[in-house]
Design an enzyme around this catalytic site. Structure first.
Site, PDB file in Angstrom:
ATOM      1  N   LYS A  74       0.882  -1.186   0.000  1.00 13.35           N
ATOM      2  CA  LYS A  74       0.000   0.000   0.000  1.00 13.35           C
ATOM      3  C   LYS A  74       0.910   1.223   0.000  1.00 13.35           C
ATOM      4  O   LYS A  74       1.410   1.636   1.036  1.00 13.35           O
ATOM      5  CB  LYS A  74      -0.890  -0.027   1.248  1.00 13.35           C
ATOM      6  CG  LYS A  74      -2.254   0.624   1.087  1.00 13.35           C
ATOM      7  CD  LYS A  74      -2.220   2.089   0.757  1.00 13.35           C
ATOM      8  CE  LYS A  74      -1.908   2.945   1.946  1.00 13.35           C
ATOM      9  NZ  LYS A  74      -1.633   4.346   1.576  1.00 13.35           N
TER      10      LYS A  74
ATOM     11  N   GLY B 263       6.633   5.315   8.198  1.00 12.52           N
ATOM     12  CA  GLY B 263       5.788   6.506   8.176  1.00 12.52           C
ATOM     13  C   GLY B 263       5.903   7.240   9.490  1.00 12.52           C
ATOM     14  O   GLY B 263       6.902   7.107  10.217  1.00 12.52           O
ATOM     15  N   SER B 264       4.873   7.981   9.808  1.00 10.69           N
ATOM     16  CA  SER B 264       4.938   8.846  10.983  1.00 10.69           C
ATOM     17  C   SER B 264       4.825   8.044  12.279  1.00 10.69           C
ATOM     18  O   SER B 264       4.254   6.946  12.308  1.00 10.69           O
ATOM     19  CB  SER B 264       3.805   9.862  10.917  1.00 10.69           C
ATOM     20  OG  SER B 264       2.565   9.177  10.933  1.00 10.69           O
ATOM     21  N   THR B 265       5.341   8.620  13.345  1.00 11.63           N
ATOM     22  CA  THR B 265       5.271   7.961  14.644  1.00 11.63           C
ATOM     23  C   THR B 265       3.816   7.805  15.094  1.00 11.63           C
ATOM     24  O   THR B 265       3.443   6.776  15.656  1.00 11.63           O
ATOM     25  CB  THR B 265       6.110   8.759  15.664  1.00 11.63           C
ATOM     26  OG1 THR B 265       7.487   8.631  15.270  1.00 11.63           O
ATOM     27  CG2 THR B 265       5.950   8.233  17.082  1.00 11.63           C
TER      28      THR B 265
ATOM     29  N   GLU C 240       9.296   1.733  11.067  1.00 13.30           N
ATOM     30  CA  GLU C 240      10.356   2.729  10.794  1.00 13.30           C
ATOM     31  C   GLU C 240       9.670   4.086  10.846  1.00 13.30           C
ATOM     32  O   GLU C 240       8.909   4.424   9.930  1.00 13.30           O
ATOM     33  CB  GLU C 240      10.953   2.508   9.404  1.00 13.30           C
ATOM     34  CG  GLU C 240      11.605   1.157   9.190  1.00 13.30           C
ATOM     35  CD  GLU C 240      12.925   1.008   9.909  1.00 13.30           C
ATOM     36  OE1 GLU C 240      13.486   2.035  10.350  1.00 13.30           O
ATOM     37  OE2 GLU C 240      13.383  -0.125  10.040  1.00 13.30           O
TER      38      GLU C 240
ATOM     39  N   GLY D  56       2.395   4.956  13.238  1.00 12.83           N
ATOM     40  CA  GLY D  56       3.122   3.765  13.699  1.00 12.83           C
ATOM     41  C   GLY D  56       2.596   3.246  15.032  1.00 12.83           C
ATOM     42  O   GLY D  56       2.484   2.040  15.250  1.00 12.83           O
TER      43      GLY D  56
ATOM     44  N   GLU E 121       9.026  16.819  14.918  1.00 11.95           N
ATOM     45  CA  GLU E 121       9.467  16.570  13.551  1.00 11.95           C
ATOM     46  C   GLU E 121       8.712  17.496  12.601  1.00 11.95           C
ATOM     47  O   GLU E 121       7.488  17.462  12.543  1.00 11.95           O
ATOM     48  CB  GLU E 121       9.211  15.109  13.168  1.00 11.95           C
ATOM     49  CG  GLU E 121       9.792  14.764  11.817  1.00 11.95           C
ATOM     50  CD  GLU E 121       9.494  13.330  11.387  1.00 11.95           C
ATOM     51  OE1 GLU E 121       8.347  12.898  11.495  1.00 11.95           O
ATOM     52  OE2 GLU E 121      10.443  12.665  10.923  1.00 11.95           O
TER      53      GLU E 121
ATOM     54  N   CYS F 142      13.712  11.142   7.021  1.00  7.07           N
ATOM     55  CA  CYS F 142      13.494  10.807   8.435  1.00  7.07           C
ATOM     56  C   CYS F 142      14.770  11.017   9.246  1.00  7.07           C
ATOM     57  O   CYS F 142      14.718  11.309  10.436  1.00  7.07           O
ATOM     58  CB  CYS F 142      13.002   9.375   8.551  1.00  7.07           C
ATOM     59  SG  CYS F 142      14.009   8.249   7.578  1.00  7.07           S
TER      60      CYS F 142
HETATM   61  P1  NAD Z   1       2.093   8.641   7.379  1.00  4.40           P
HETATM   62  O1  NAD Z   1       2.277   7.903   8.648  1.00  4.40           O
HETATM   63  O2  NAD Z   1       1.081   9.703   7.317  1.00  4.40           O
HETATM   64  O3  NAD Z   1       1.691   7.638   6.199  1.00  4.40           O
HETATM   65  C1  NAD Z   1       2.517   6.530   5.858  1.00  4.40           C
HETATM   66  C2  NAD Z   1       1.670   5.480   5.161  1.00  4.40           C
HETATM   67  O4  NAD Z   1       0.706   4.963   6.075  1.00  4.40           O
HETATM   68  C3  NAD Z   1       0.867   5.979   3.960  1.00  4.40           C
HETATM   69  O5  NAD Z   1       0.868   4.945   2.999  1.00  4.40           O
HETATM   70  C4  NAD Z   1      -0.521   6.176   4.547  1.00  4.40           C
HETATM   71  O6  NAD Z   1      -1.571   6.072   3.610  1.00  4.40           O
HETATM   72  C5  NAD Z   1      -0.594   5.021   5.525  1.00  4.40           C
HETATM   73  N1  NAD Z   1      -1.515   5.208   6.651  1.00  4.40           N
HETATM   74  C6  NAD Z   1      -1.908   6.381   7.224  1.00  4.40           C
HETATM   75  N2  NAD Z   1      -2.712   6.126   8.297  1.00  4.40           N
HETATM   76  C7  NAD Z   1      -2.805   4.769   8.387  1.00  4.40           C
HETATM   77  C8  NAD Z   1      -3.444   3.890   9.306  1.00  4.40           C
HETATM   78  N3  NAD Z   1      -4.155   4.345  10.330  1.00  4.40           N
HETATM   79  N4  NAD Z   1      -3.321   2.554   9.130  1.00  4.40           N
HETATM   80  C9  NAD Z   1      -2.576   2.068   8.106  1.00  4.40           C
HETATM   81  N5  NAD Z   1      -1.933   2.835   7.206  1.00  4.40           N
HETATM   82  C10 NAD Z   1      -2.040   4.182   7.347  1.00  4.40           C
HETATM   83  O7  NAD Z   1       3.557   9.127   7.003  1.00  4.40           O
HETATM   84  P2  NAD Z   1       3.987  10.068   5.811  1.00  4.40           P
HETATM   85  O8  NAD Z   1       3.516  11.439   6.134  1.00  4.40           O
HETATM   86  O9  NAD Z   1       3.610   9.442   4.494  1.00  4.40           O
HETATM   87  O10 NAD Z   1       5.584   9.990   5.878  1.00  4.40           O
HETATM   88  C11 NAD Z   1       6.360  10.850   6.616  1.00  4.40           C
HETATM   89  C12 NAD Z   1       6.793  10.184   7.899  1.00  4.40           C
HETATM   90  O11 NAD Z   1       7.507   8.989   7.614  1.00  4.40           O
HETATM   91  C13 NAD Z   1       7.738  11.038   8.710  1.00  4.40           C
HETATM   92  O12 NAD Z   1       7.375  10.966  10.063  1.00  4.40           O
HETATM   93  C14 NAD Z   1       9.093  10.360   8.509  1.00  4.40           C
HETATM   94  O13 NAD Z   1      10.029  10.584   9.537  1.00  4.40           O
HETATM   95  C15 NAD Z   1       8.700   8.932   8.411  1.00  4.40           C
HETATM   96  N6  NAD Z   1       9.740   8.160   7.728  1.00  4.40           N
HETATM   97  C16 NAD Z   1      10.509   7.291   8.459  1.00  4.40           C
HETATM   98  C17 NAD Z   1      11.540   6.572   7.837  1.00  4.40           C
HETATM   99  C18 NAD Z   1      12.411   5.611   8.601  1.00  4.40           C
HETATM  100  O14 NAD Z   1      13.152   4.865   7.971  1.00  4.40           O
HETATM  101  N7  NAD Z   1      12.365   5.597   9.912  1.00  4.40           N
HETATM  102  C19 NAD Z   1      11.770   6.758   6.472  1.00  4.40           C
HETATM  103  C20 NAD Z   1      10.970   7.656   5.763  1.00  4.40           C
HETATM  104  C21 NAD Z   1       9.951   8.355   6.405  1.00  4.40           C
END
Ligand code: NAD
Length: 479
Positions: free
Chosen positions: A174, A226-228, A248, A231, A382, A282
Site C-alpha cells: 500500500k 511513516g509517521s510515529t 520505521e 506507527g 518533527e 526521516c
Molecule cells: P504517514 O504515517 O502519514 O503515512 C505513511 C503510510 O501509512 C501511507 O501509505 C498512509 O496512507 C498510511 N496510513 C496512514 N494512516 C494509516 C493507518 N491508520 N493505518 C494504516 N496505514 C495508514 O507518514 P507520511 O507522512 O507518508 O511519511 C512521513 C513520515 O515517515 C515522517 O514521520 C518520517 O520521519 C517517516 N519516515 C521514516 C523513515 C524511517 O526509515 N524511519 C523513512 C521515511 C519516512
C-alpha cells in the site's frame, strides 16, 4: 505510466472511487487512481495467500528466486531514467536525487537480497540431551503487508520488498496516496522479471486501505514506514492480533558540532544532512548543537549557504532543492516556522513559501533559525521540511544529554577532529545510526532503524532476513 492496481497478476481499476496524485512542482494532477475498497484489499490478500502456497512460488528453488530478483534489478536499472523522471514528477525530489540515489539504491537492494536468497541458513545446536540431533531452519512468514510513506516511495518500498521476496513471502503493498506511481511501475518490472501472479500485489489509496490491510486476519506481518503517530496505531492493532510488525518512524536527528570542528569544513556536510530532499528525510539533521563561541558564526554561514541554494522543479537539472511533496506538508512547515518565530527563535533566512514563477508549486524557502532553545517546539517536533535549528551549548558535558532529550532516536551526526570525542559521543547518543564526520549514507548491508519512538526492528543487512522469517526448531531422535 501505470495507474491501475495490481492484484493476483492482473491490472484492475477496482470498483469504487478514485483519488488524484499531483505534481508538487506545479500543483497539477498527474493521474487519478483507484481508492482501494475493503473488498479490493481482501482480493489482494486472498491472491497473496494463494500464491504463498503455490508450486510456482513455494516450490521455486532459492537459486531460481535469486535469478528472478537479479532480473528485476537489471530491468529496473535498464529503465532507471524513466523511473527517476516518474519519481521526480510524483514526489518532487530533484533528478540528482531520484536518478543519483533513489533508483540506484533500489537496484542495489534488489541485488543484495537476491544474493541472500541462497544463503538463508539455520544452525545445528549441541543440545545436552542424549541421542538427539537438533537444527533450526528459517521459514517465510506468509502474507506481509508493506505500507510506505511519500518521501522516498520507490527506495523505501524496495528496502522491504527485496528481503520479503528473497525469503519466500508474498506481499500486498500500500504505497502512500501522494506518491503511488513508481510502486505501480515496479510491479510491472517484477511481473516481467518472472515473479508469479499473486506474489506481489499493489492496492492504492489512503489510510483506510492501510487500515484494512493491517486488520486483515490473513496478513501475518506488517512492515510500515511513516509517521510515529500512525506507527503507534499500527503497532497497537498488530499487537492485539499478535501479528509481527516492523516500524520505521519519525526522527529529529541532532548534529553535534564539537568545539574543535572546523566550521567551514562541516557546513557542506551539515547542509546535505539537513536539506536533502528539502528536509523530507526521516534522518535529516535538524538540531545543530554548536559551541556558544562559534554558534552565531555557524548559524550565519549555514543561513548564507542554505539561502543561496537553487530552488526549482526537480526535472530541471540545475535545481538543488525541489518542492515539498504536498500542499498539506507545505502548510505544516509554515505552521512550524510561525511557531518558531513566536517562540522567540531568530529567523536568519527563508521562512516562507516561494513566490514568483514557483508560486503554483509547493516550494518552501530553506529556513535557518539561530538562538534556538532546547524546549522550543521547533527543536523537539518533527517538521519534515527544510527548516534547520541552531542550538548553542556551553559545556561539552551537556551534549549527549541534550541530544538524547527527545522522544526520537533514529539518527545522529557527530563532527569532531578528535577521534576519542567523536566515538564517545557516538556511543552515548541513543540513535539507531550515527554518522561521524560525514553526511547520511546508506548501504543495503548496514542495519537501519530507530530507537525509542523512532520505531522497532531493523531493515537492511541480515536483520531484514530475520524480520521476514520465523525460526523453526527441529529435533530428530538418533535412538
Ligand atoms: P504517514 O504515517 O502519514 O503515512 C505513511 C503510510 O501509512 C501511507 O501509505 C498512509 O496512507 C498510511 N496510513 C496512514 N494512516 C494509516 C493507518 N491508520 N493505518 C494504516 N496505514 C495508514 O507518514 P507520511 O507522512 O507518508 O511519511 C512521513 C513520515 O515517515 C515522517 O514521520 C518520517 O520521519 C517517516 N519516515 C521514516 C523513515 C524511517 O526509515 N524511519 C523513512 C521515511 C519516512
Amino acid at each position: 505510466m501505470r495507474t491501475d492496481m495490481f492484484i493476483g497478476g492482473k491490472w484492475t481499476g477496482g470498483g469504487g472511487t478514485t483519488f488524484s496524485t499531483r505534481n508538487p512542482a506545479t500543483g497539477e494532477v498527474i493521474a487519478d487512481l483507484p481508492e482501494a475498497s475493503k473488498s479490493d484489499v481482501d482480493s489482494a490478500v486472498a491472491a497473496a495467500r494463494e500464491a504463498f502456497g503455490s508450486p510456482e512460488w513455494a516450490g521455486m528453488l532459492p537459486a531460481q528466486r535469486a535469478r528472478v530478483l537479479f532480473k528485476a534489478a537489471d530491468l529496473l536499472e535498464e529503465r532507471a531514467a524513466e523511473f527517476a523522471r516518474l519519481e521526480t514528477t510524483d514526489q518532487g525530489q530533484p533528478l540528482s536525487i531520484s536518478a543519483g540515489f533513489s533508483v540506484p539504491n533500489a537496484v542495489e537492494h534488489l541485488r543484495y537480497y537476491a544474493g541472500w536468497a541462497t544463503k538463508i541458513t539455520g544452525v545445528t545446536t549441541p543440545l545436552s540431551v542424549p541421542d538427539v540431533d537438533h537444527r533450526t531452519r528459517r521459514e517465510p512468514l506468509g502474507v506481509c503487508g508493506l505500507i510506505t510513506p511519500w518521501n522516498f516511495p520507490l527506495m523505501i518500498l524496495v528496502w522491504k520488498l527485496a528481503p520479503a521476496l528473497a525469503t519466500g513471502n508474498t506481499v500486498v503493498i500500500k504505497p502512500a496516496e501522494q506518491t503511488p506511481l513508481t510502486t505501480l511501475l515496479l510491479a510491472e518490472v517484477l511481473e516481467q522479471a518472472g515473479i508469479p501472479p499473486g506474489v506481489v500485489n499493489v492496492v492504492t489509496g489512503g489510510p483506510e486501505a492501510g487500515k484494512a490491510l493491517v486488520s486483515h486476519p490473513d496478513v501475518v506481518k506488517i512492515s510500515f514506514t511513516g509517521s510515529t503517530a500512525v506507527g503507534r496505531e499500527i503497532g497497537a492493532e498488530a499487537g492485539r492480533a499478535l501479528k509481527k510488525v516492523s516500524l520505521e518512524l519519525g526522527g529529529k536527528a541532532p548534529s553535534i558540532i564539537a568545539a574543535d570542528a572546523d566550521v567551514d569544513a562541516v557546513i557542506e556536510g551539515n547542509l546535505m544532512s539537513g536539506l536533502l530532499n528539502s528536509g523530507q528525510v526521516c534522518a535529516a539533521a535538524t538540531r545543530f548543537y554548536v559551541d556558544r563561541s562559534r554558534a552565531d558564526e555557524f548559524a550565519e554561514k549555514m543561513a548564507g549557504a542554505a539561502g543561496s541554494m537553487k530552488l526549482g522543479p526537480g526535472l530541471d537539472e540545475s535545481t538543488q532543492l525541489g518542492p515539498v511533496a504536498s500542499l498539506e506538508q507545505l502548510e505544516q512547515i509554515q505552521r512550524y516556522v510561525d511557531i518558531g518565530k513566536a517562540e522567540g527563535a531568530q529567523l536568519l533566512t527563508g521562512g516562507s513559501r516561494a513566490d514568483g514563477h514557483l508560486a503554483d508549486g509547493y516550494f518552501f524557502r530553506p529556513t535557518v533559525f539561530g538562538g534556538v532553545g532546547q524546549d522550543m517546539r521547533i527543536a523537539r517536533e518533527e517538521i519534515f521540511g527544510p527548516v534547520l535549528t541552531v542550538l548553542p551549548y556551553d559545556d561539552p558535558e551537556e551534549l549527549a544529554p541534550r541530544a538524547n532529550d527527545t522522544e526520537y532516536g533514529l539518527a545522529a551526526y557527530v563532527w569532531s577532529r578528535d577521534i576519542g570525542t567523536a566515538n564517545r559521543l557516538a556511543h552515548q547518543v541513543k540513535a539507531g545510526t550515527v554518522w561521524i564526520n560525514m553526511p547520511p549514507l546508506l548501504d543495503a548491508g548496514a542495519p537501519w532503524g530507530g530507537m525509542k519512538s523512532s520505531g522497532s526492528g531493523r531493515e537492511m543487512g541480515w536483520d531484514a532476513i530475520e524480520a521476514f522469517t520465523e525460526v523453526k526448531s527441529i529435533w530428530t531422535s538418533l535412538a
